[in-house]
Design an enzyme around this catalytic site. Sequence first.
Site, PDB file in Angstrom:
ATOM      1  N   HIS A   4       9.085   0.962   4.465  1.00 43.86           N
ATOM      2  CA  HIS A   4       9.279   0.248   3.893  1.00 43.86           C
ATOM      3  C   HIS A   4       9.482   0.344   2.276  1.00 43.86           C
ATOM      4  O   HIS A   4       9.066   1.550   1.681  1.00 43.86           O
ATOM      5  CB  HIS A   4       8.377  -1.362   4.081  1.00 43.86           C
ATOM      6  CG  HIS A   4       6.536  -0.946   3.633  1.00 43.86           C
ATOM      7  ND1 HIS A   4       5.965   0.754   4.406  1.00 43.86           N
ATOM      8  CD2 HIS A   4       5.760  -0.692   2.984  1.00 43.86           C
ATOM      9  CE1 HIS A   4       5.106   0.784   4.178  1.00 43.86           C
ATOM     10  NE2 HIS A   4       3.997   0.267   3.453  1.00 43.86           N
TER      11      HIS A   4
ATOM     12  N   ASP B 150       3.740   3.777  -2.580  1.00 42.48           N
ATOM     13  CA  ASP B 150       3.418   4.272  -1.747  1.00 42.48           C
ATOM     14  C   ASP B 150       4.421   5.252  -0.537  1.00 42.48           C
ATOM     15  O   ASP B 150       3.879   5.927   0.361  1.00 42.48           O
ATOM     16  CB  ASP B 150       1.638   4.346  -1.267  1.00 42.48           C
ATOM     17  CG  ASP B 150       1.786   3.168  -0.283  1.00 42.48           C
ATOM     18  OD1 ASP B 150       2.748   2.202  -0.443  1.00 42.48           O
ATOM     19  OD2 ASP B 150       0.894   2.615   0.580  1.00 42.48           O
ATOM     20  N   HIS B 151       5.649   4.915  -0.471  1.00 44.44           N
ATOM     21  CA  HIS B 151       6.152   5.172   0.500  1.00 44.44           C
ATOM     22  C   HIS B 151       7.484   5.847   0.178  1.00 44.44           C
ATOM     23  O   HIS B 151       8.332   6.602   1.452  1.00 44.44           O
ATOM     24  CB  HIS B 151       5.948   4.250   1.627  1.00 44.44           C
ATOM     25  CG  HIS B 151       5.092   3.407   2.511  1.00 44.44           C
ATOM     26  ND1 HIS B 151       4.834   4.343   3.654  1.00 44.44           N
ATOM     27  CD2 HIS B 151       3.868   3.165   2.024  1.00 44.44           C
ATOM     28  CE1 HIS B 151       3.209   3.797   4.223  1.00 44.44           C
ATOM     29  NE2 HIS B 151       2.844   3.210   3.174  1.00 44.44           N
TER      30      HIS B 151
ATOM     31  N   HIS C  91       4.240  -7.092   7.302  1.00 42.29           N
ATOM     32  CA  HIS C  91       3.528  -6.951   5.756  1.00 42.29           C
ATOM     33  C   HIS C  91       3.258  -7.644   4.986  1.00 42.29           C
ATOM     34  O   HIS C  91       3.780  -8.412   4.572  1.00 42.29           O
ATOM     35  CB  HIS C  91       3.609  -5.317   5.648  1.00 42.29           C
ATOM     36  CG  HIS C  91       2.979  -4.356   5.228  1.00 42.29           C
ATOM     37  ND1 HIS C  91       1.730  -4.840   4.544  1.00 42.29           N
ATOM     38  CD2 HIS C  91       3.243  -3.405   3.818  1.00 42.29           C
ATOM     39  CE1 HIS C  91       0.988  -3.272   3.759  1.00 42.29           C
ATOM     40  NE2 HIS C  91       2.268  -2.709   3.871  1.00 42.29           N
TER      41      HIS C  91
ATOM     42  N   ASP D 213      -1.695   2.487  11.156  1.00 43.32           N
ATOM     43  CA  ASP D 213      -1.952   1.811   9.883  1.00 43.32           C
ATOM     44  C   ASP D 213      -3.507   1.848  10.039  1.00 43.32           C
ATOM     45  O   ASP D 213      -4.321   1.047  10.968  1.00 43.32           O
ATOM     46  CB  ASP D 213      -1.608   0.331   8.880  1.00 43.32           C
ATOM     47  CG  ASP D 213      -2.202   0.180   7.758  1.00 43.32           C
ATOM     48  OD1 ASP D 213      -3.063   0.844   7.647  1.00 43.32           O
ATOM     49  OD2 ASP D 213      -1.751  -0.940   8.215  1.00 43.32           O
TER      50      ASP D 213
ATOM     51  N   ALA E 149       5.443  -7.951  -7.049  1.00 40.93           N
ATOM     52  CA  ALA E 149       6.464  -7.867  -7.294  1.00 40.93           C
ATOM     53  C   ALA E 149       6.845  -7.768  -6.019  1.00 40.93           C
ATOM     54  O   ALA E 149       8.641  -8.597  -5.445  1.00 40.93           O
ATOM     55  CB  ALA E 149       7.542  -6.964  -8.235  1.00 40.93           C
ATOM     56  N   SER E 150       6.940  -7.273  -5.064  1.00 40.13           N
ATOM     57  CA  SER E 150       7.329  -6.556  -4.106  1.00 40.13           C
ATOM     58  C   SER E 150       7.099  -7.666  -2.893  1.00 40.13           C
ATOM     59  O   SER E 150       7.448  -6.873  -2.063  1.00 40.13           O
ATOM     60  CB  SER E 150       6.813  -5.073  -3.535  1.00 40.13           C
ATOM     61  OG  SER E 150       5.528  -5.785  -3.642  1.00 40.13           O
TER      62      SER E 150
ATOM     63  N   HIS F 210      -2.706  -5.815   5.627  1.00 44.10           N
ATOM     64  CA  HIS F 210      -2.515  -4.682   6.419  1.00 44.10           C
ATOM     65  C   HIS F 210      -3.293  -5.662   7.921  1.00 44.10           C
ATOM     66  O   HIS F 210      -4.593  -6.327   7.868  1.00 44.10           O
ATOM     67  CB  HIS F 210      -3.559  -3.463   6.067  1.00 44.10           C
ATOM     68  CG  HIS F 210      -2.701  -2.875   5.547  1.00 44.10           C
ATOM     69  ND1 HIS F 210      -2.081  -1.918   5.503  1.00 44.10           N
ATOM     70  CD2 HIS F 210      -2.931  -3.482   3.915  1.00 44.10           C
ATOM     71  CE1 HIS F 210      -1.526  -1.757   4.422  1.00 44.10           C
ATOM     72  NE2 HIS F 210      -1.900  -2.066   3.067  1.00 44.10           N
TER      73      HIS F 210
END
Lengths: 533, 533
Positions: B51, B55-56, B119, B173, B210-211, B346
């Site tokens: 995604h 951090d990915h 998510h 996760d 924003a995401s 999460h």
Amino acid sequence: MWAVEYRDEILVIDAGLMFPDEDMLGIDVVIPDITYLMEHQEKIVGIILTHGHEDHIGALPYVIKQITAPVYGSRLTLALAEAKLKEHGVERKVQMIPVSPRDELKIGSFKVEFINVNHSIAGVLALAIHTPAGIIVHTADFKIDHTPVDGEPLDFHKFAELGEKGVLVLLSDSTNVEQEGYTVSERVLAEKFEEFFHGAEGRLIVTTFASNIHRIQQVVNAAVLHRRKVAFIGRSMVNVVSIAKDLGYLKIPDGLEIELDEVQRLPANEVVLVTTGSQGEPLAALSRMAMGEHRRITIMPGDTVIISASAIPGNEKLIARTINHLYKQGARVIYEAVTGVHVSGHARQEELKLMLQLVKPKFFVPIHGEYRHLVQHARLAQEIGVPSKNVFIAENGDVLEFTANSGRIAGRVSAGRIFVDGLGVGDVGNVVLRDRKQLSQDGILIAIITLDQENGQVLAGPDIISRGFVYVRESEALMEEVRAKVIEALDKCQNQGNNDWSFMKGQIRETLSRFLYERTKRRPMILPIITEV
Amino acid sequence: MWAVEYRDEILVIDAGLMFPDEDMLGIDVVIPDITYLMEHQEKIVGIILTHGHEDHIGALPYVIKQITAPVYGSRLTLALAEAKLKEHGVERKVQMIPVSPRDELKIGSFKVEFINVNHSIAGVLALAIHTPAGIIVHTADFKIDHTPVDGEPLDFHKFAELGEKGVLVLLSDSTNVEQEGYTVSERVLAEKFEEFFHGAEGRLIVTTFASNIHRIQQVVNAAVLHRRKVAFIGRSMVNVVSIAKDLGYLKIPDGLEIELDEVQRLPANEVVLVTTGSQGEPLAALSRMAMGEHRRITIMPGDTVIISASAIPGNEKLIARTINHLYKQGARVIYEAVTGVHVSGHARQEELKLMLQLVKPKFFVPIHGEYRHLVQHARLAQEIGVPSKNVFIAENGDVLEFTANSGRIAGRVSAGRIFVDGLGVGDVGNVVLRDRKQLSQDGILIAIITLDQENGQVLAGPDIISRGFVYVRESEALMEEVRAKVIEALDKCQNQGNNDWSFMKGQIRETLSRFLYERTKRRPMILPIITEV
């Protein structure tokens, strides 16, 4: 810090410090600007300390160096304050006057009543200050605990009596105003400790604030029940426990307390360690244990660590790091996010409303807490029925003026934050902090040139030195280019016939700044140094 | 970042970055050490991005500069990744292959199934990687949302099918493992927004990541209902909204969106601003509004600001500061501590258990989260019935080796954190950071001396320059003493007949260090500079 002034008398309430924000680089502590008090030295009749937390007594040594006045507080508060004064070598300068709940004292011409409240430290005193204009009630930091560990609940009757008599102004603790309902009693933790003590197979290691005497008492009580010995670790923990024992605030049965040396000789399940480090402070005992760096205590599988404190804003990451490291050492860790092994020392909304109802003030001033808390507490007071024109949100330096019938923000006095850095009080200002900021981000690059004072020829250099900018050994080529750029800048000055030092330095700074940003996207501080011989 | 290796093929999963800790002074971002991938370049068959969170995907530009491989992900993920690649000018280097839920692809000889999960960003794909040794399921970041905003719940049926078929390893996760129960649906916020939109008399200013497309969609939906126009503010907000609209993830009715210029022309109660700054980032639009420093938008009484996000650990104080300043500007502020105007992305404990039950893995590896989260997730798996010997807590660099019947931590590869500072990748190490730390605390003091190379006589200096140490103008006397101390140190060298530069510098450093600490209790970096002409 508050000051109550009537005619030619000033009564000071508390002298707290603030810990530095992240952008106050290198600052040790922040204390209030007491210019106003220094200018009115002769008016000051006393300093009252409501309780012994750093944000209420931490600036006392600095204040006492500037102004002379007797200091009032509970025995515990004064003992903690005295320890601070001793560190600064000024304990002899102060007359300390211990007071107890329900005491009434004349301080100057103010009559002051001291009132018991509950909080996360023992010996907290709220104040009723009787002035010719009316009564001012200052709650100190408080919560309402119907089953306090020391058996002394908040003095409802005194607050009720004052409310009945008529209170002019209430100043009340706003810290927990965002929370609905009631803060639960300190005593509920007895059950929690019982549960964890019961389940622990190895050593128990409990951390809390050293000043939380009641919390420590509950750990001691649990240790007695579970036949464990108790050792105290960390300088402030050992100091505060010693003071609290001497004064009778903390009761430890004979033979229960052991020295750290003796811990190793006992079976793991017969030991409780009570330690500093609840905020993940890197140098505190628990943090050093977590990192495997404590001289005497090594964490081992089977250890249960109880973090009986919540994070002071800003400390979250340090605490999380400590927890992670404790897990890596094999410990079981019990902390608030998972188990609620802490209760707050501040009143929530329902308690704050009760205080407002009991005291029924004509005017209300929310205190303690950040700006948003003051606004929310102000709203709460309006819901209770205090007219909005009678509620004042004051910032540092604001002067609130009250008569028996009126209240207003009447002006400002000089106030603000004074930075303490080492021995320097107030000598670190914006320029120094801005430099530290730049140095912290991209370091410094120094260009040294020696010129012949006769003809302006370069005799030595340019030599380039950098610190905190790039790893020097791997940057020979870059430094060679920097040298060439400095020569280029000097040539340009010569061609323009301008050998003024400040012009030359400006040229070097500008040239290097642009070059280094292009090359590295970093902005080190650039310091050209020109010497003439 | 994870990598799955079978024989001569490596499949990379995610390429995330980390934001610097407080002690990583001046560092922009932290990326993984990919030495192992660079050494096995020829084996890499693809990079899958689960995604589009930093951090990915944040390290992708750096990874792509070193290794070549096609990149797989949902359309939104790839669009966000591409924007990053463009910033680095490497977008042409990469073949991007969009995939959708339920797609099955051969990547090398791995068969990969892409599985929809919920998510806090759209377009998240969990993975089932079919290898000859068995199936590896990677959950990505996920929660279970039965009423997701886009109508696409987590693909229970696929996870169930895989569990029924038999899964070798589950990677799941762990971020929210400390929380009991279930994370609530994103959709519950619709009611919250309804409540606040209904009660707002002036402008509404909403900030979120924003995401978080679904969150933004809900704000848009509320705006439609309440006949308000929407303007987007802040670079990343504008960019992501534009991408999400183009790809159909975000649906904004024609005529609803307005430019920032038009905001002033509309009545306050017909406007919603959606802005960056939910973490109190000092340069973000909301923070600038709070400080009264935004060029176009001035906060005014009547404005309602909704902070629809929780604090990323470490940002608490920045967010609190923003809220306080918004209050001072007269805004009403709605934020999580008071109203729960955010839900997490999460899974909590019950969801994590459900995932474990559905997938029924033989081996379990908790991923995503700090060390303590991994330990707690491991315990949860054991409660569900995964034998403790089949649960592995892996740290960066650990190699987990699985066969159809066995699993073990088989070794380590070089791994760790690479610091990015400006254009430098990995060139800032411990020495530079230590220098920055010292400079940030107490600044620097430079002592310059020019010597005659013939006879070692002092030709110029000592000159003293300091930055970030004391306020120079008020420290003339101190600097005079420093100069005298330098001369004293030089005399000592001469008396000992030792004119070796490094000896002289050592003497100066030591003398000044001791003197300055005594005088100021500060430890500036001391830099003696000797020039000979």
